[in-house]
Design an enzyme around this catalytic site. Sequence first.
Site, PDB file in Angstrom:
ATOM      1  N   TYR A  43       0.826  -1.006   0.008  1.00 27.02           N
ATOM      2  CA  TYR A  43       0.294   0.219   0.058  1.00 27.02           C
ATOM      3  C   TYR A  43       1.209   1.013  -0.128  1.00 27.02           C
ATOM      4  O   TYR A  43       2.026   1.138  -0.005  1.00 27.02           O
ATOM      5  CB  TYR A  43      -0.776   0.206   1.138  1.00 27.02           C
ATOM      6  CG  TYR A  43      -0.666  -0.138   2.570  1.00 27.02           C
ATOM      7  CD1 TYR A  43       0.126  -0.760   3.268  1.00 27.02           C
ATOM      8  CD2 TYR A  43       0.283   1.391   3.318  1.00 27.02           C
ATOM      9  CE1 TYR A  43       0.802  -0.652   5.007  1.00 27.02           C
ATOM     10  CE2 TYR A  43       0.875   1.733   4.270  1.00 27.02           C
ATOM     11  CZ  TYR A  43       1.316   0.502   5.203  1.00 27.02           C
ATOM     12  OH  TYR A  43       1.937   0.527   6.060  1.00 27.02           O
ATOM     13  N   CYS A  44       0.170   2.510  -1.023  1.00 27.78           N
ATOM     14  CA  CYS A  44       1.286   3.467  -0.014  1.00 27.78           C
ATOM     15  C   CYS A  44       0.571   5.240   0.032  1.00 27.78           C
ATOM     16  O   CYS A  44      -1.325   4.652   0.593  1.00 27.78           O
ATOM     17  CB  CYS A  44       1.528   3.736  -1.463  1.00 27.78           C
ATOM     18  SG  CYS A  44       0.861   4.208  -3.124  1.00 27.78           S
ATOM     19  N   THR A  45      -0.029   5.879  -0.556  1.00 28.82           N
ATOM     20  CA  THR A  45      -0.507   7.146   0.276  1.00 28.82           C
ATOM     21  C   THR A  45      -2.272   7.150  -0.505  1.00 28.82           C
ATOM     22  O   THR A  45      -3.044   6.862  -0.113  1.00 28.82           O
ATOM     23  CB  THR A  45      -0.019   8.227   0.152  1.00 28.82           C
ATOM     24  OG1 THR A  45       1.083   8.484   0.324  1.00 28.82           O
ATOM     25  CG2 THR A  45      -0.589   9.349   0.430  1.00 28.82           C
TER      26      THR A  45
END
Length: 343
Positions: free
Chosen positions: A198-200
Amino acid sequence: MQLYNKLSAIERAALIDEAGKDRLTISFYQYHQIENPQIFRDKLFLEWDQLDVLGRTYVANEGINAQMSVPADNFLQLKEQLDAISFLKDIRLNVAVEQDNKSFLKLKVKVRNKIVADGLNDNTFDVTDIGVHLSAEKFNDMLADPNTVCVDMRNHYESEIGHFDGAVTPDVDTFRDSLDIIEEDLKDNKEDKNLLMYCTGGIRCEKASAYYKHKGFKNVFQLEGGIIEYTRQVKDEGVENKFIGKNFVFDHRRAERITDDVVSNCHQCGEPSDEHVNCDNQACHLLFIQCTACSEKMNTCCSEDCKEVAALSFEEQKELRKGKGNSNKIFKKGRSDVLTFKK
Ligand SMILES: [Zn+2]
Ligand SMILES: [Zn+2]
């Protein structure tokens, strides 16, 4: 025809106050082959300027990555305008959890080589062969699976103040560095474990998942829309929240609070804190975590040296900077020998 931002941040902030209208902070991205980024860029600038859009957008041959604020009244018009662009039709717009009318104060649309500085040579692998997108609920299910390794694809200063419970948070300064570190850590589990990332807002995982598949990982999954969209689903659809702390964002808000947990410490005194600041000495500008007490004591500076400089007049500071090779600390993020409690 005006094709570039002309107002200063201060002038713009005054106009926003004067207008007294709510603004929405939104982001979106799309990988898509764009023949002439400059023409596309100019078109966007003209249309967005009319809609009073502010923000930072990158356009490249590989696509578009946009972070912006728009007056709530103009949101539908913006949506229509984006829908009229074939590859942006029905694009998911990530809407920020915490609104701030001054999240952006300038409209910048820039042509770049890439929409994310990922340090990768895209010709060496199939960037369209990405991992499986997961909704918040599906993400939670997989996070609970003992056969899953969950990896935070962001940099150290982002994951430090908030992350998913149990995620691996690489201590890296760049996206490129994290790719190698994670590959090395998981090299014996490329086929049997689930690689869950996951990321922003999801954009970094688009490239990372394709890269890992190319590197032989068999079960690659990514959180669709990143932490921003996950939080929206938690709020709107009653999905259980597994993210703790704050979500670091790249605008004036610096972060969105997701839960009240404080998972990091003040870099100066070690007390619990998750307030990012930039050192008030403009020649330093170091990003670090500082509690309220230390901020008061240090005048929001990272060190006694910087405190002294910041206390000088603007002219004296300018004189001090002249001809010196001391700009190397500018925009350095979260790392410095002066920060006793930075882990
Ligand atoms: Zn402190
Ligand atoms: Zn400093």
